[in-house]
Design an enzyme around this catalytic site. Sequence first.
Site, PDB file in Angstrom:
ATOM      1  N   ARG A   1      58.439  46.645  45.799  1.00  0.00           N
ATOM      2  CA  ARG A   1      57.014  45.236  45.554  1.00  0.00           C
ATOM      3  C   ARG A   1      56.652  45.090  47.626  1.00  0.00           C
ATOM      4  O   ARG A   1      56.529  44.139  47.901  1.00  0.00           O
ATOM      5  CB  ARG A   1      57.145  44.461  45.164  1.00  0.00           C
ATOM      6  CG  ARG A   1      57.804  44.072  43.966  1.00  0.00           C
ATOM      7  CD  ARG A   1      57.271  43.771  43.490  1.00  0.00           C
ATOM      8  NE  ARG A   1      56.851  43.530  42.117  1.00  0.00           N
ATOM      9  CZ  ARG A   1      57.447  42.898  41.021  1.00  0.00           C
ATOM     10  NH1 ARG A   1      57.458  41.060  41.591  1.00  0.00           N
ATOM     11  NH2 ARG A   1      57.595  43.210  39.963  1.00  0.00           N
TER      12      ARG A   1
ATOM     13  N   ARG B   1      53.028  39.370  48.276  1.00  0.00           N
ATOM     14  CA  ARG B   1      52.805  38.076  48.811  1.00  0.00           C
ATOM     15  C   ARG B   1      53.403  37.715  49.828  1.00  0.00           C
ATOM     16  O   ARG B   1      52.528  36.338  50.421  1.00  0.00           O
ATOM     17  CB  ARG B   1      53.393  37.031  47.410  1.00  0.00           C
ATOM     18  CG  ARG B   1      51.883  36.968  46.385  1.00  0.00           C
ATOM     19  CD  ARG B   1      52.392  36.290  45.032  1.00  0.00           C
ATOM     20  NE  ARG B   1      53.813  37.077  44.634  1.00  0.00           N
ATOM     21  CZ  ARG B   1      54.359  36.459  43.204  1.00  0.00           C
ATOM     22  NH1 ARG B   1      53.966  35.860  43.329  1.00  0.00           N
ATOM     23  NH2 ARG B   1      55.050  36.935  43.103  1.00  0.00           N
TER      24      ARG B   1
HETATM   25  O1  CP3 Z   1      56.327  48.317  45.029  1.00  0.00           O
HETATM   26  C1  CP3 Z   1      55.589  47.948  45.371  1.00  0.00           C
HETATM   27  O2  CP3 Z   1      55.001  47.430  46.214  1.00  0.00           O
HETATM   28  C2  CP3 Z   1      54.395  48.686  43.732  1.00  0.00           C
HETATM   29  C3  CP3 Z   1      54.173  47.867  42.822  1.00  0.00           C
HETATM   30  C4  CP3 Z   1      54.583  46.973  41.597  1.00  0.00           C
HETATM   31  C5  CP3 Z   1      54.141  45.750  41.112  1.00  0.00           C
HETATM   32  N1  CP3 Z   1      54.871  45.552  39.940  1.00  0.00           N
HETATM   33  C6  CP3 Z   1      52.787  44.660  41.811  1.00  0.00           C
HETATM   34  C7  CP3 Z   1      53.267  43.485  42.315  1.00  0.00           C
HETATM   35  C8  CP3 Z   1      55.539  47.523  40.757  1.00  0.00           C
HETATM   36  C9  CP3 Z   1      56.020  48.953  41.480  1.00  0.00           C
HETATM   37  C10 CP3 Z   1      55.515  46.433  40.216  1.00  0.00           C
HETATM   38  C11 CP3 Z   1      56.376  46.974  38.773  1.00  0.00           C
HETATM   39  C12 CP3 Z   1      57.128  45.779  37.962  1.00  0.00           C
HETATM   40  N2  CP3 Z   1      56.186  44.884  37.049  1.00  0.00           N
HETATM   41  C13 CP3 Z   1      58.212  45.813  37.496  1.00  0.00           C
HETATM   42  C14 CP3 Z   1      59.386  46.896  37.240  1.00  0.00           C
HETATM   43  C15 CP3 Z   1      60.425  46.266  38.258  1.00  0.00           C
HETATM   44  C16 CP3 Z   1      60.874  45.223  38.605  1.00  0.00           C
HETATM   45  O3  CP3 Z   1      60.508  43.949  39.486  1.00  0.00           O
HETATM   46  O4  CP3 Z   1      61.898  45.104  38.303  1.00  0.00           O
HETATM   47  C17 CP3 Z   1      58.073  44.753  36.455  1.00  0.00           C
HETATM   48  C18 CP3 Z   1      59.010  44.429  35.256  1.00  0.00           C
HETATM   49  C19 CP3 Z   1      57.118  44.049  36.761  1.00  0.00           C
HETATM   50  C20 CP3 Z   1      56.023  43.567  36.170  1.00  0.00           C
HETATM   51  C21 CP3 Z   1      55.707  41.801  36.353  1.00  0.00           C
HETATM   52  N3  CP3 Z   1      54.942  42.167  37.262  1.00  0.00           N
HETATM   53  C22 CP3 Z   1      56.559  40.880  37.013  1.00  0.00           C
HETATM   54  C23 CP3 Z   1      57.380  40.632  35.993  1.00  0.00           C
HETATM   55  C24 CP3 Z   1      55.703  40.098  38.032  1.00  0.00           C
HETATM   56  C25 CP3 Z   1      56.024  39.238  38.266  1.00  0.00           C
HETATM   57  C26 CP3 Z   1      56.680  38.869  39.754  1.00  0.00           C
HETATM   58  C27 CP3 Z   1      56.746  37.591  40.879  1.00  0.00           C
HETATM   59  O5  CP3 Z   1      57.708  37.903  41.886  1.00  0.00           O
HETATM   60  O6  CP3 Z   1      56.093  36.788  39.827  1.00  0.00           O
HETATM   61  C28 CP3 Z   1      54.380  40.976  38.024  1.00  0.00           C
HETATM   62  C29 CP3 Z   1      53.570  40.509  39.073  1.00  0.00           C
HETATM   63  C30 CP3 Z   1      53.395  40.854  40.324  1.00  0.00           C
HETATM   64  N4  CP3 Z   1      53.544  43.085  40.490  1.00  0.00           N
HETATM   65  C31 CP3 Z   1      53.273  40.780  41.483  1.00  0.00           C
HETATM   66  C32 CP3 Z   1      53.351  42.270  42.594  1.00  0.00           C
HETATM   67  C33 CP3 Z   1      52.769  42.591  44.065  1.00  0.00           C
HETATM   68  C34 CP3 Z   1      52.780  39.866  42.269  1.00  0.00           C
HETATM   69  C35 CP3 Z   1      51.863  38.951  41.915  1.00  0.00           C
HETATM   70  C36 CP3 Z   1      50.650  38.192  42.438  1.00  0.00           C
HETATM   71  O7  CP3 Z   1      50.084  38.880  43.367  1.00  0.00           O
HETATM   72  O8  CP3 Z   1      51.059  36.955  41.736  1.00  0.00           O
END
Ligand code: CP3
Length: 354
Positions: free
Chosen positions: A27, A31
């Site tokens: 990530r 944010r």
């Molecule tokens: O690593 C990177 O910079 C690449 C981008 C990336 C995101 N999600 C961006 C993101 C990657 C590789 C993911 C994978 C992802 N997404 C996973 C597997 C990795 C892990 O975290 O276990 C999972 C389970 C998801 C599903 C997902 N998407 C969740 C649980 C969330 C909420 C997270 C939170 O902190 O609220 C997201 C949203 C998300 N994916 C964000 C980002 C930058 C935050 C979104 C925002 O801007 O509000």
Amino acid sequence: MAQLQNDVFLRALLRQPTPYTPIWIMRQAGRYLPEYNKTRSQAGSFLSLCKNPDLATEVTLQPLARFNLDAAILFSDILTIPDAMGLGLYFADGEGPKFERPLREEKQIQLLSAIEPEDQLKYVTDAVRSIKSALADRLPLIGFSGSPFTLACYMIEGKGGTDFHRVKKMAYERPDLFNKILQVTSASVIAYLNAQISAGADAVMIFDTWGGSLTSKAFKQFSQNNLTQICSSLTREVDGTVIPRVVFTKGGGQWLESLAETGADALGLDWSTDIATARSRVGDRVGLQGNMDPAILLTNPDVIQKEVGEILMGFGEGSGHVFNLGHGVSQFTPPENVLALVEAVHDQSPRYHR
Ligand code: CP3
């Protein structure tokens, strides 16, 4: 494929000699960066960022402009596949991802079909092409997908971070139905990752975020089998260059030996496993990627430098280690602590590579 200016990350995944330990951060575009929040508010939402290849390119490059990272990762999400299958992905403010139409009826499941990435997820492969062109062979680009089991968790529960009772009930009571979901999803993941590789991804990572919630027996049956099937179906080389694969099962520390048999080149490690012990268990079968507790980044550069030193020493001499966090960076991380982390890894690691 043109020669990359910095291929230290790819070499470390393949356990080839490198001058230092490479680092990227799960990530890394997110944010905790004010410039990310600005682009995200211009886009209107996280999903519209993902679906716009120009903006996805912009945010992918943001952390690289600040920090001397050794890899870029495609800006997207693992839930694009179930969204493309018609489940209706949305993000409720502060609540994480949700689906409008989670899989609840047998009929819905029987009707599921695998996605065609260059059709339904062309915005992702377009983003890969656009990022590759913007990177101009400076750094490798990581493509990624969720594991079939982890995607199935979201598809059935309709959201993440639950006790997984609906998923487990279906897996134990109706393995035929659950396997149907896993099969369609595996076929989609294979097509999706191969499309990202064709579009230019230099390495791929499979996120099995919820695999660790299973019993050992259920993990083999419902996650590991699919990981192995996926690895054996991925494009191995492009123009004579190997495309390394990383498998990350969060909470999978007790299964490292069997995960090393999936066909992964390297395993992601969360922070609950000691990296020295992990290395002695997997030997030279796979590389390791990890595994600093993301909470360390909420402290200060002194604590960060000390922790980096311990993880580097834990892995020890030689290649095969990619430094990373054990899970995604917290949104409350001060960016200057990420700077301190990247510098600490680059300053302290050369002594392990002589
Ligand atoms: O690593 C990177 O910079 C690449 C981008 C990336 C995101 N999600 C961006 C993101 C990657 C590789 C993911 C994978 C992802 N997404 C996973 C597997 C990795 C892990 O975290 O276990 C999972 C389970 C998801 C599903 C997902 N998407 C969740 C649980 C969330 C909420 C997270 C939170 O902190 O609220 C997201 C949203 C998300 N994916 C964000 C980002 C930058 C935050 C979104 C925002 O801007 O509000």
